[in-house]
Design a protein around this motif. Structure first.
Motif, PDB file in Angstrom:
ATOM      1  N   VAL A 195      49.684  76.902  19.645  1.00 38.02           N
ATOM      2  CA  VAL A 195      48.892  77.594  18.627  1.00 38.02           C
ATOM      3  C   VAL A 195      47.411  77.242  18.658  1.00 38.02           C
ATOM      4  N   ALA A 196      47.002  76.192  19.389  1.00 38.21           N
ATOM      5  CA  ALA A 196      45.619  75.714  19.282  1.00 38.21           C
ATOM      6  C   ALA A 196      45.062  75.262  20.625  1.00 38.21           C
ATOM      7  N   TRP A 197      43.797  75.614  20.879  1.00 37.50           N
ATOM      8  CA  TRP A 197      43.050  75.062  22.002  1.00 37.50           C
ATOM      9  C   TRP A 197      42.497  73.713  21.569  1.00 37.50           C
ATOM     10  N   THR A 198      42.855  72.637  22.290  1.00 36.25           N
ATOM     11  CA  THR A 198      42.408  71.293  21.959  1.00 36.25           C
ATOM     12  C   THR A 198      42.012  70.569  23.244  1.00 36.25           C
ATOM     13  N   SER A 199      41.691  69.282  23.104  1.00 32.39           N
ATOM     14  CA  SER A 199      41.331  68.481  24.276  1.00 32.39           C
ATOM     15  C   SER A 199      42.468  68.426  25.291  1.00 32.39           C
ATOM     16  N   ALA A 200      43.692  68.605  24.838  1.00 33.55           N
ATOM     17  CA  ALA A 200      44.838  68.559  25.751  1.00 33.55           C
ATOM     18  C   ALA A 200      44.805  69.689  26.774  1.00 33.55           C
ATOM     19  N   ASP A 201      44.083  70.765  26.476  1.00 32.32           N
ATOM     20  CA  ASP A 201      43.985  71.893  27.406  1.00 32.32           C
ATOM     21  C   ASP A 201      42.922  71.690  28.476  1.00 32.32           C
ATOM     22  N   GLY A 202      42.058  70.690  28.290  1.00 31.60           N
ATOM     23  CA  GLY A 202      41.049  70.382  29.300  1.00 31.60           C
ATOM     24  C   GLY A 202      39.981  71.441  29.469  1.00 31.60           C
ATOM     25  N   VAL A 203      39.736  72.262  28.459  1.00 25.82           N
ATOM     26  CA  VAL A 203      38.698  73.289  28.558  1.00 25.82           C
ATOM     27  C   VAL A 203      37.360  72.701  28.119  1.00 25.82           C
ATOM     28  N   GLY A 240      39.294  71.945  13.387  1.00 24.31           N
ATOM     29  CA  GLY A 240      39.277  71.324  14.705  1.00 24.31           C
ATOM     30  C   GLY A 240      38.760  72.256  15.782  1.00 24.31           C
ATOM     31  N   GLY A 241      38.357  71.671  16.907  1.00 24.38           N
ATOM     32  CA  GLY A 241      37.777  72.451  17.993  1.00 24.38           C
ATOM     33  C   GLY A 241      38.419  72.176  19.337  1.00 24.38           C
ATOM     34  N   PHE A 242      37.883  72.838  20.358  1.00 17.13           N
ATOM     35  CA  PHE A 242      38.474  72.777  21.697  1.00 17.13           C
ATOM     36  C   PHE A 242      38.422  71.384  22.311  1.00 17.13           C
ATOM     37  N   ASP A 290      41.011  65.863  19.735  1.00 17.03           N
ATOM     38  CA  ASP A 290      42.386  65.409  19.893  1.00 17.03           C
ATOM     39  C   ASP A 290      43.231  65.904  18.725  1.00 17.03           C
ATOM     40  N   ALA A 291      44.546  65.797  18.873  1.00 11.76           N
ATOM     41  CA  ALA A 291      45.475  66.329  17.875  1.00 11.76           C
ATOM     42  C   ALA A 291      45.211  65.764  16.483  1.00 11.76           C
ATOM     43  N   TRP A 292      44.752  64.515  16.383  1.00 11.02           N
ATOM     44  CA  TRP A 292      44.536  63.895  15.078  1.00 11.02           C
ATOM     45  C   TRP A 292      43.533  64.686  14.240  1.00 11.02           C
ATOM     46  N   ASN A 293      42.547  65.298  14.874  1.00  7.28           N
ATOM     47  CA  ASN A 293      41.543  66.063  14.141  1.00  7.28           C
ATOM     48  C   ASN A 293      41.932  67.523  13.938  1.00  7.28           C
ATOM     49  N   VAL A 294      42.898  68.004  14.709  1.00  8.36           N
ATOM     50  CA  VAL A 294      43.267  69.424  14.632  1.00  8.36           C
ATOM     51  C   VAL A 294      44.455  69.553  13.688  1.00  8.36           C
ATOM     52  N   ARG A 295      44.153  69.459  12.398  1.00  6.13           N
ATOM     53  CA  ARG A 295      45.183  69.500  11.359  1.00  6.13           C
ATOM     54  C   ARG A 295      44.703  70.377  10.208  1.00  6.13           C
ATOM     55  N   ALA A 296      45.648  70.932   9.485  1.00  2.00           N
ATOM     56  CA  ALA A 296      45.298  71.846   8.400  1.00  2.00           C
ATOM     57  C   ALA A 296      44.512  71.162   7.289  1.00  2.00           C
ATOM     58  N   SER A 297      44.661  69.852   7.129  1.00  3.99           N
ATOM     59  CA  SER A 297      44.018  69.146   6.021  1.00  3.99           C
ATOM     60  C   SER A 297      42.716  68.445   6.393  1.00  3.99           C
ATOM     61  N   THR A 298      42.361  68.413   7.661  1.00  5.80           N
ATOM     62  CA  THR A 298      41.191  67.644   8.098  1.00  5.80           C
ATOM     63  C   THR A 298      39.899  68.299   7.616  1.00  5.80           C
ATOM     64  N   ARG A 299      39.006  67.480   7.051  1.00  9.88           N
ATOM     65  CA  ARG A 299      37.713  67.961   6.548  1.00  9.88           C
ATOM     66  C   ARG A 299      36.593  67.299   7.341  1.00  9.88           C
ATOM     67  N   ARG A 300      35.623  68.097   7.756  1.00 15.56           N
ATOM     68  CA  ARG A 300      34.378  67.612   8.332  1.00 15.56           C
ATOM     69  C   ARG A 300      33.249  68.428   7.703  1.00 15.56           C
ATOM     70  N   GLY A 301      32.014  68.102   8.025  1.00 14.81           N
ATOM     71  CA  GLY A 301      30.934  68.872   7.431  1.00 14.81           C
ATOM     72  C   GLY A 301      29.602  68.618   8.102  1.00 14.81           C
ATOM     73  N   GLY A 302      28.620  69.425   7.715  1.00 10.96           N
ATOM     74  CA  GLY A 302      27.280  69.302   8.256  1.00 10.96           C
ATOM     75  C   GLY A 302      26.274  69.967   7.337  1.00 10.96           C
ATOM     76  N   ALA A 303      24.997  69.652   7.554  1.00 11.75           N
ATOM     77  CA  ALA A 303      23.926  70.246   6.761  1.00 11.75           C
ATOM     78  C   ALA A 303      23.822  71.743   7.044  1.00 11.75           C
TER      79      ALA A 303
END
Length: 247
Positions: free
Chosen positions: A127-135, A180-182, A185-198
């Motif tokens: 379901v998700a493009w992550t670091s595991a895909d090596g893109v 999460g992004g491409f 790792d899986a730890w950051n690609v979760r429905a509850s994970t929050r990040r942010g920026g200005a």
């Protein structure tokens, strides 16, 4: 502009959390619409008059403020009322507008989970493009399986801006991005994970998807309220080391 395909999300409830304050709370949501895909390079380029080098990839390197302006421009294109007004860089969300806008955090998480309770709505490799895909860059939208709401790439590929502040006491005007992004790792690609920026920050793995839905309220809707923002920002004590100084 290329059509923005939207999915209708029925009302329901979602549990949110604030790790710093160690609190959890339930949000009741009214029905709303959200993009089936993240906004693509092609769609953004058509609005701002630039060339899309990878038309079907999610538009990234997009600051929060540009995402807000895209929403208003897309609304104007389709003859809808704009969801936002500007006073410099102070943005007001007109909650009763049915124009395009960014989802609230509660809407985003509810739509992403699609009834699931775990961190992922399916096997992450499916379901998700992550670091595991090596893109080395975001991939074309829709390349992995959708969730049960019919939404693609809410997890992985590109983080997605939301309307809400991240933590105004600690980070000032930082806004939330989710999913999460491409390169994550899986730890950051979760429905509850929050990040942010200005609001002016841009990152090569942060884009956005749009939402729609107007509500018969003022300065609050779908888990967000201006009053709660003010209360969360009201910290009189000296700020700890590492916290963003208030203006």
């Amino acid at each position: 502009m290329s059509d923005i395909e939207m999915a209708r999300i029925a009302g329901g409830s979602v549990m949110l959390h604030d790790a710093r304050r160690k609190i959890r709370w339930s949000v009741d949501l009214e029905p709303f619409e959200i993009g089936v895909f993240a906004v693509t390079e092609e769609q953004l380029a058509e609005i701002i008059g630039e060339t899309a080098h990878h038309p079907r990839r999610p538009a990234v390197d997009v600051p929060w403020l540009r995402a807000i302006r895209f929403c208003n421009a897309a609304s104007e294109w389709e003859g809808l009322d704009s969801a936002y007004s500007f006073d410099g860089e102070d943005i007001t969300w007109h909650v009763d507008s049915d124009g395009y806008r960014l989802p609230t955090e509660a809407e985003w998480e509810f739509a992403c989970r699609a009834g699931s309770n775990g961190p992922h709505y399916g096997p992450l490799t499916e379901v998700a493009w992550t670091s595991a895909d090596g893109v080395s860059a975001p991939q074309n939208v829709g390349g992995k399986l959708p969730n049960l709401n019919g939404l693609f790439d809410t997890l992985g590929n590109a983080w997605e801006w939301c309307w809400d502040f991240l933590d105004p006491a600690r980070y000032g005007d930082y806004r939330v991005f989710r999913g999460g992004g491409f390169a994550d790792d899986a730890w950051n690609v979760r429905a509850s994970t929050r990040r942010g920026g200005a609001p002016r920050m841009h990152h090569d793995d942060v884009g956005f998807r749009v939402a729609r839905g107007g509500f018969d309220t003022t300065n609050e809707a779908q888990g967000w309220s201006a009053r709660a923002d003010r209360e969360r920002a009201d910290t009189d004590a000296p700020l700890p080391t590492g916290w963003t100084p208030r203006r």
